[in-house]
Design a protein around this motif. Sequence first.
Motif, PDB file in Angstrom:
ATOM      1  N   GLY A  30       0.816  -1.204   0.000  1.00 36.74           N
ATOM      2  CA  GLY A  30       0.000   0.000   0.000  1.00 36.74           C
ATOM      3  C   GLY A  30       0.850   1.254   0.000  1.00 36.74           C
ATOM      4  N   GLY A  72      -4.295   2.482   3.675  1.00 38.70           N
ATOM      5  CA  GLY A  72      -3.239   1.480   3.604  1.00 38.70           C
ATOM      6  C   GLY A  72      -3.712   0.145   4.113  1.00 38.70           C
ATOM      7  N   PRO A  73      -2.792  -0.845   4.171  1.00 39.32           N
ATOM      8  CA  PRO A  73      -3.165  -2.186   4.576  1.00 39.32           C
ATOM      9  C   PRO A  73      -3.662  -2.290   6.010  1.00 39.32           C
ATOM     10  CG  PRO A  73      -0.778  -1.967   4.423  1.00 39.32           C
ATOM     11  CD  PRO A  73      -1.384  -0.712   3.846  1.00 39.32           C
ATOM     12  N   ALA A 113      -4.898   3.222  -5.263  1.00 40.47           N
ATOM     13  CA  ALA A 113      -4.785   4.135  -4.123  1.00 40.47           C
ATOM     14  C   ALA A 113      -4.126   5.441  -4.533  1.00 40.47           C
ATOM     15  CB  ALA A 113      -4.003   3.478  -2.992  1.00 40.47           C
ATOM     16  N   THR A 164      -7.019  -6.942  -6.961  1.00 38.18           N
ATOM     17  CA  THR A 164      -6.236  -7.202  -5.754  1.00 38.18           C
ATOM     18  C   THR A 164      -6.234  -8.689  -5.423  1.00 38.18           C
ATOM     19  OG1 THR A 164      -6.702  -4.995  -4.856  1.00 38.18           O
ATOM     20  CG2 THR A 164      -6.013  -6.674  -3.293  1.00 38.18           C
TER      21      THR A 164
END
Length: 226
Positions: free
Chosen positions: A37, A217-218, A114, A172
């Motif tokens: 990410g 983010g992750p 992202a 993803t």
Amino acid sequence: MAGNSSRITASPGRRSDARRNRERILVAARAVFADHGIDAPMATVARRARVGVATLYRHFPTRDALVRAAYARQMETCDQALKEALADPDAWRGFQQMVEKVCELQREERGFPAAFVAAFPDRAENDAQVREGAERDLLLLIRRAQAAGGLRGDFHPSDLAVLLLAHCGLVTALPHDRAASRRLVAYLLQSLRTEAAHKPLPAPSTLSLRSLPMAEGPHGRRSSGS
């Protein structure tokens, strides 16, 4: 004279080293962002590029600067796709090809979704103006495609955010399955045609491109500028 000559000849070498370091950082950033990410630690990017953290920050003082540079080509492609869509005399075809191009970029670079969302941060006035201009152009394209009878009349701009989020989830989970990606995009585009609008849709989402959860983010943290 000899001392001056050595300084002059050393300069191109230093510039060449700087260019190589910059390119290594960008290649590493795309790989790290794809895996972790765009909020991955800058130190992780530096290690992947095999440069010092100080070297990374000399080239890219903030995370935003690094993200923008890493995906500059993709963002330029998106801008060009929107311009070409608006210039197409067939408004539906222009809209369709723009969606296909953005989804193709999502397949190409797993970190790009992202970056696409975070491309124009609110805190920079000039960038906000650029983003608002792009959003106006997108709304114009949608209205033209609806007026021409190609795009269903109940399509809402937030539906594009939903579409991109759905496709992001697929790429993803299945980053190498291009056939599944193309088929999903085709299904989605067919559902947006006027002739597919047989029943009223539920109320539209409140999502927008700037609020997609892809910008997180992750670990659920929204990407920051540093």
